[in-house]
Each structure stands twice: as structure tokens, then as C-alpha cells.
Design a protein around this motif. Structure first.
Motif, PDB file in Angstrom:
ATOM      1  N   TRP A 136      -8.426 -10.225  23.140  1.00  0.00           N
ATOM      2  CA  TRP A 136      -9.670 -10.683  23.742  1.00  0.00           C
ATOM      3  C   TRP A 136     -10.890  -9.988  23.154  1.00  0.00           C
ATOM      4  CZ3 TRP A 136      -9.153 -12.189  29.547  1.00  0.00           C
ATOM      5  CH2 TRP A 136     -10.202 -13.020  29.925  1.00  0.00           C
ATOM      6  N   GLY A 137     -10.653  -8.836  22.521  1.00  0.00           N
ATOM      7  CA  GLY A 137     -11.781  -8.071  22.001  1.00  0.00           C
ATOM      8  C   GLY A 137     -12.483  -7.257  23.072  1.00  0.00           C
ATOM      9  N   HIS A 138     -11.984  -7.263  24.286  1.00  0.00           N
ATOM     10  CA  HIS A 138     -12.483  -6.482  25.414  1.00  0.00           C
ATOM     11  C   HIS A 138     -11.287  -5.962  26.208  1.00  0.00           C
ATOM     12  CE1 HIS A 138     -16.311  -8.423  24.539  1.00  0.00           C
ATOM     13  NE2 HIS A 138     -16.909  -7.655  25.434  1.00  0.00           N
ATOM     14  N   ARG A 139     -11.498  -4.866  26.907  1.00  0.00           N
ATOM     15  CA  ARG A 139     -10.485  -4.309  27.800  1.00  0.00           C
ATOM     16  C   ARG A 139     -10.802  -4.736  29.233  1.00  0.00           C
ATOM     17  NH1 ARG A 139      -7.685   0.190  26.134  1.00  0.00           N
ATOM     18  NH2 ARG A 139      -7.783   1.070  28.243  1.00  0.00           N
ATOM     19  N   ASN A 140      -9.850  -5.393  29.892  1.00  0.00           N
ATOM     20  CA  ASN A 140     -10.014  -5.734  31.304  1.00  0.00           C
ATOM     21  C   ASN A 140      -9.521  -4.553  32.132  1.00  0.00           C
ATOM     22  OD1 ASN A 140     -11.007  -8.195  30.616  1.00  0.00           O
ATOM     23  ND2 ASN A 140      -9.147  -9.340  31.086  1.00  0.00           N
ATOM     24  N   GLU A 141     -10.444  -3.832  32.761  1.00  0.00           N
ATOM     25  CA  GLU A 141     -10.106  -2.574  33.436  1.00  0.00           C
ATOM     26  C   GLU A 141     -10.273  -2.707  34.951  1.00  0.00           C
ATOM     27  OE1 GLU A 141     -12.516   0.456  31.674  1.00  0.00           O
ATOM     28  OE2 GLU A 141     -11.471   0.371  29.739  1.00  0.00           O
ATOM     29  N   SER A 142      -9.201  -2.405  35.686  1.00  0.00           N
ATOM     30  CA  SER A 142      -9.210  -2.440  37.149  1.00  0.00           C
ATOM     31  C   SER A 142      -7.858  -1.969  37.639  1.00  0.00           C
ATOM     32  CB  SER A 142      -9.490  -3.860  37.654  1.00  0.00           C
ATOM     33  OG  SER A 142      -9.439  -3.918  39.068  1.00  0.00           O
ATOM     34  N   ASP A 143      -7.756  -1.684  38.948  1.00  0.00           N
ATOM     35  CA  ASP A 143      -6.425  -1.480  39.529  1.00  0.00           C
ATOM     36  C   ASP A 143      -5.874  -2.798  40.069  1.00  0.00           C
ATOM     37  OD1 ASP A 143      -7.750  -1.985  41.940  1.00  0.00           O
ATOM     38  OD2 ASP A 143      -7.696   0.096  42.609  1.00  0.00           O
ATOM     39  N   TRP A 144      -6.703  -3.862  40.019  1.00  0.00           N
ATOM     40  CA  TRP A 144      -6.311  -5.230  40.352  1.00  0.00           C
ATOM     41  C   TRP A 144      -5.861  -5.405  41.795  1.00  0.00           C
ATOM     42  CZ3 TRP A 144      -8.590  -7.919  36.929  1.00  0.00           C
ATOM     43  CH2 TRP A 144      -8.693  -7.436  35.613  1.00  0.00           C
ATOM     44  N   ARG A 145      -6.417  -4.578  42.670  1.00  0.00           N
ATOM     45  CA  ARG A 145      -6.178  -4.769  44.099  1.00  0.00           C
ATOM     46  C   ARG A 145      -7.314  -5.592  44.691  1.00  0.00           C
ATOM     47  NH1 ARG A 145      -4.781   1.576  45.531  1.00  0.00           N
ATOM     48  NH2 ARG A 145      -2.837   1.705  44.309  1.00  0.00           N
ATOM     49  N   PRO A 146      -7.048  -6.418  45.709  1.00  0.00           N
ATOM     50  CA  PRO A 146      -8.126  -7.210  46.329  1.00  0.00           C
ATOM     51  C   PRO A 146      -9.260  -6.313  46.803  1.00  0.00           C
ATOM     52  CG  PRO A 146      -5.998  -8.006  47.068  1.00  0.00           C
ATOM     53  CD  PRO A 146      -5.726  -6.744  46.278  1.00  0.00           C
ATOM     54  N   GLY A 147     -10.476  -6.659  46.440  1.00  0.00           N
ATOM     55  CA  GLY A 147     -11.647  -5.876  46.803  1.00  0.00           C
ATOM     56  C   GLY A 147     -12.068  -4.877  45.752  1.00  0.00           C
ATOM     57  N   SER A 148     -11.223  -4.641  44.740  1.00  0.00           N
ATOM     58  CA  SER A 148     -11.551  -3.662  43.706  1.00  0.00           C
ATOM     59  C   SER A 148     -12.518  -4.245  42.673  1.00  0.00           C
ATOM     60  CB  SER A 148     -10.276  -3.192  42.991  1.00  0.00           C
ATOM     61  OG  SER A 148      -9.458  -2.461  43.851  1.00  0.00           O
ATOM     62  N   ARG A 149     -13.246  -3.352  42.022  1.00  0.00           N
ATOM     63  CA  ARG A 149     -14.118  -3.737  40.919  1.00  0.00           C
ATOM     64  C   ARG A 149     -13.262  -3.948  39.666  1.00  0.00           C
ATOM     65  NH1 ARG A 149     -16.645  -1.222  36.493  1.00  0.00           N
ATOM     66  NH2 ARG A 149     -18.818  -1.844  36.090  1.00  0.00           N
ATOM     67  N   TRP A 150     -13.686  -4.863  38.800  1.00  0.00           N
ATOM     68  CA  TRP A 150     -13.068  -4.977  37.481  1.00  0.00           C
ATOM     69  C   TRP A 150     -14.192  -5.077  36.454  1.00  0.00           C
ATOM     70  CZ3 TRP A 150     -12.853  -8.750  33.550  1.00  0.00           C
ATOM     71  CH2 TRP A 150     -13.579  -9.912  33.798  1.00  0.00           C
ATOM     72  N   ALA A 151     -13.889  -4.717  35.209  1.00  0.00           N
ATOM     73  CA  ALA A 151     -14.900  -4.722  34.160  1.00  0.00           C
ATOM     74  C   ALA A 151     -14.289  -5.190  32.845  1.00  0.00           C
ATOM     75  CB  ALA A 151     -15.505  -3.329  33.991  1.00  0.00           C
ATOM     76  N   HIS A 152     -15.067  -5.939  32.090  1.00  0.00           N
ATOM     77  CA  HIS A 152     -14.703  -6.486  30.779  1.00  0.00           C
ATOM     78  C   HIS A 152     -15.425  -5.620  29.742  1.00  0.00           C
ATOM     79  CE1 HIS A 152     -13.053  -9.738  28.441  1.00  0.00           C
ATOM     80  NE2 HIS A 152     -14.220 -10.142  27.977  1.00  0.00           N
ATOM     81  N   VAL A 153     -14.732  -4.575  29.259  1.00  0.00           N
ATOM     82  CA  VAL A 153     -15.355  -3.484  28.507  1.00  0.00           C
ATOM     83  C   VAL A 153     -15.133  -3.656  27.005  1.00  0.00           C
ATOM     84  CG1 VAL A 153     -15.441  -0.979  28.219  1.00  0.00           C
ATOM     85  CG2 VAL A 153     -14.988  -1.964  30.478  1.00  0.00           C
ATOM     86  N   ARG A 154     -16.201  -3.454  26.245  1.00  0.00           N
ATOM     87  CA  ARG A 154     -16.106  -3.548  24.786  1.00  0.00           C
ATOM     88  C   ARG A 154     -15.114  -2.535  24.230  1.00  0.00           C
ATOM     89  NH1 ARG A 154     -22.565  -3.923  23.103  1.00  0.00           N
ATOM     90  NH2 ARG A 154     -23.080  -5.675  24.503  1.00  0.00           N
ATOM     91  N   THR A 155     -14.508  -2.879  23.086  1.00  0.00           N
ATOM     92  CA  THR A 155     -13.503  -2.004  22.474  1.00  0.00           C
ATOM     93  C   THR A 155     -14.089  -1.146  21.356  1.00  0.00           C
ATOM     94  OG1 THR A 155     -12.885  -3.800  20.954  1.00  0.00           O
ATOM     95  CG2 THR A 155     -11.608  -3.580  22.985  1.00  0.00           C
ATOM     96  N   ASP A 156     -15.420  -1.095  21.244  1.00  0.00           N
ATOM     97  CA  ASP A 156     -16.049  -0.324  20.167  1.00  0.00           C
ATOM     98  C   ASP A 156     -16.287   1.136  20.540  1.00  0.00           C
ATOM     99  OD1 ASP A 156     -18.059  -0.582  22.026  1.00  0.00           O
ATOM    100  OD2 ASP A 156     -19.411  -1.752  20.751  1.00  0.00           O
ATOM    101  N   GLY A 157     -15.789   1.543  21.705  1.00  0.00           N
ATOM    102  CA  GLY A 157     -15.956   2.916  22.134  1.00  0.00           C
ATOM    103  C   GLY A 157     -17.244   3.193  22.878  1.00  0.00           C
ATOM    104  N   SER A 158     -18.092   2.169  23.032  1.00  0.00           N
ATOM    105  CA  SER A 158     -19.380   2.358  23.706  1.00  0.00           C
ATOM    106  C   SER A 158     -19.231   2.456  25.211  1.00  0.00           C
ATOM    107  CB  SER A 158     -20.327   1.216  23.361  1.00  0.00           C
ATOM    108  OG  SER A 158     -19.839  -0.014  23.888  1.00  0.00           O
ATOM    109  N   GLY A 159     -18.138   1.921  25.753  1.00  0.00           N
ATOM    110  CA  GLY A 159     -17.950   1.899  27.199  1.00  0.00           C
ATOM    111  C   GLY A 159     -18.785   0.857  27.910  1.00  0.00           C
ATOM    112  N   ILE A 160     -19.456  -0.027  27.148  1.00  0.00           N
ATOM    113  CA  ILE A 160     -20.313  -1.050  27.741  1.00  0.00           C
ATOM    114  C   ILE A 160     -19.467  -2.194  28.297  1.00  0.00           C
ATOM    115  CG2 ILE A 160     -22.091  -2.783  27.251  1.00  0.00           C
ATOM    116  CD1 ILE A 160     -23.186  -0.882  25.107  1.00  0.00           C
ATOM    117  N   ALA A 161     -19.754  -2.582  29.523  1.00  0.00           N
ATOM    118  CA  ALA A 161     -19.083  -3.724  30.154  1.00  0.00           C
ATOM    119  C   ALA A 161     -19.999  -4.937  30.059  1.00  0.00           C
ATOM    120  CB  ALA A 161     -18.755  -3.414  31.603  1.00  0.00           C
ATOM    121  N   ASP A 162     -19.524  -5.992  29.420  1.00  0.00           N
ATOM    122  CA  ASP A 162     -20.319  -7.213  29.298  1.00  0.00           C
ATOM    123  C   ASP A 162     -20.177  -8.114  30.518  1.00  0.00           C
ATOM    124  OD1 ASP A 162     -21.521  -6.808  26.737  1.00  0.00           O
ATOM    125  OD2 ASP A 162     -19.562  -7.154  25.824  1.00  0.00           O
ATOM    126  N   VAL A 163     -19.086  -7.968  31.242  1.00  0.00           N
ATOM    127  CA  VAL A 163     -18.864  -8.737  32.467  1.00  0.00           C
ATOM    128  C   VAL A 163     -18.293  -7.784  33.513  1.00  0.00           C
ATOM    129  CG1 VAL A 163     -17.662 -10.676  33.556  1.00  0.00           C
ATOM    130  CG2 VAL A 163     -18.349 -10.830  31.153  1.00  0.00           C
TER     131      VAL A 163
END
Length: 255
Positions: A136-163
Motif C-alpha cells: 500500500w505504501g503506507h502502514r495501517n497502525e492500530s490495535d484494531w479494537r472498536p473505538g480505537s484510533r487508526w492511522a495510515h502512516v507514510r513509510t518514508d520514516g517521517s511518521g506522517i499520517a495521511d489518513v
């Protein structure tokens, strides 16, 4: 392809596809109003269209909404038209655009694909940060529990979440529901779009249905159409061959 050609050979089934082309996301009752035959007969025709993957369905409460799925039509185009270097048929493009258009109170974009894998592996491919980074070119990061935050994070090491968004439904390995929005809109869930992944066994393979709804405008619908086609093709390649496509589909110019 045999099922697709068989489905298209019947005039009634072509009329049902025409009705969905005119207005996507109709119930059985709405379709029956325009076809002069019994509900039972229309149901049988719709079942054949669904078996051919020309129609996909989404349940909304007690209603079952029917959507035109353009993917098999494009496969026919690629196999029987493009290889003879004929111009792309405008009607197929119109069918695809219409398939992505929906009323604001219905799912805006529905994409169905079949993957030679298991529901558990498909689930992991959607939720494992390292796997999503691979296709995907992004890391989908979360614990995937209902109510938790998730983030679509760039893989360039910047830590920027685009979604970013919230996990609103999580039933491993069959169903995942998330809201999607820009990082600055994270607290405004009402302004987010919503994506639902339905993962179902289909014989020895998996049927993955992605429903992206509440998109803001035509531009977002167009982005969803091209984006999901590219990402899910890459996902399918990774799960079936062990590696993503040799080129990132979203980076290859169209046409």
C-alpha cells in the motif's frame, strides 16, 4: 468468463444491468417495479448476475441493495478488445462511472474482488502494519479494537499520517469498519467517509467487498475508484504470489 457471457446473453438480465446503470443501489422491490415479471423470477436473474460478479449486494438494515460491478466488463474489454488495439468503448467507461455514482444515503463506491487465500490472511493483510507497507505504501497502525484510533502512516520514516480515523467495527476475520479523514479532522467523525471491509469464504477462495461511503464530491468518488482498484490489485498479487506487483499501480500513468 463463461458465467459473465451467459448472464449477458439474456435480455432481462441486460435490462436489470441497465436499471442499475441508471440508478445504482436499488432494492429488489425497486427493480421489480421496472421489470414485468414476478419477484421470484427477478430474484433468480439477480442471483445469476451476482454469481457472474456483475452485481454485488450490500445489506443496509433490512434492505438488500444491488450495485452494478464493472470489473468483469473491464476484464472482457482487456481480453477481447485491448489486445486487438481497438479504442476503448466509451460505454464501458460510462458504466464504470455510473457504478461509482450513488445517492448520499447509500454506499458511494463498492468494489468486489476474489482472492486465492483465507479470511485470516486477508484480514492480516489489511491490518498488519508491515504487510500494508509492502503493498500500500503506507502502514495501517492500530490495535484494531472498536473505538480505537487508526492511522495510515507514510513509510518514508517521517511518521506522517495521511489518513486517520476510528475503528467502528472489528470482527476478525470477517468484517472491519473504519472512518477516514484528514489528520486535522480527526475529532470530527461526522465529516469522515467510512470504509467497510467484508471478508467472506467463497468456496476455497475469499470474496472481499470494499464499501466506501459518505464521500464528499465527484472528485473523491473518482479518487476512490482508481485508488481502491490499484491497492486491491496489489493486495491480491501479494497474497497469491508472495510479492506485490512489480510497479506500484498508482504511480503508473493511465492511458
Amino acid at each position: 468468463m463463461d458465467q459473465v457471457f451467459k448472464a449477458l446473453a439474456d435480455e432481462t438480465r441486460r435490462r436489470l444491468l441497465d436499471r442499475l446503470h441508471e440508478e445504482n443501489g436499488q432494492t429488489l422491490g425497486e427493480l421489480c417495479e421496472q421489470i414485468d415479471m414476478t419477484r421470484q423470477s427477478v430474484t433468480r436473474h439477480l442471483a445469476l448476475l451476482e454469481a457472474a460478479n456483475l452485481v454485488s449486494t450490500v445489506r443496509r438494515g433490512r434492505e438488500k441493495l444491488h450495485y452494478l460491478n464493472p470489473v468483469p466488463l473491464h476484464r472482457i474489454q482487456e481480453r477481447w478488445i485491448d489486445k486487438f488495439e481497438r479504442p476503448r468503448l466509451r460505454v464501458l467507461g460510462a458504466v464504470k462511472r455510473q457504478a461509482e455514482e450513488a445517492m448520499t444515503d447509500k454506499p458511494t463506491f463498492v468494489y468486489v474482488t476474489y482472492i486465492a487465500s483465507t479470511p485470516e490472511k486477508v484480514w492480516d493483510a489489511l491490518t498488519d502494519a508491515d504487510l500494508t507497507a509492502a503493498y500500500w505504501g503506507h502502514r495501517n497502525e492500530s490495535d484494531w479494537r472498536p473505538g480505537s484510533r487508526w492511522a495510515h502512516v507514510r513509510t518514508d520514516g517521517s511518521g506522517i499520517a495521511d489518513v486517520v480515523g476510528t475503528v467502528t467495527g472489528s470482527e476478525r476475520p470477517t468484517r472491519l469498519v473504519t472512518t477516514w479523514g484528514a489528520p486535522g479532522e480527526e475529532g470530527d467523525v461526522s465529516g469522515h467517509s467510512r470504509v467497510t471491509f467484508d471478508i467472506r469464504p467463497h468456496g476455497d477462495i475469499v470474496r472481499l467487498t470494499v464499501t466506501h461511503e459518505d464521500l464528499a464530491d465527484e472528485d473523491e468518488r473518482a479518487d476512490a475508484a482508481s485508488g481502491w482498484a490499484a491497492v486491491l490489485s496489489n493486495l491480491k498479487s501479494l497474497l497469491e504470489t508472495g510479492r506485490p506487483l512489480p510497479q506500484e499501480p498508482w504511480l503508473v500513468p493511465s492511458g
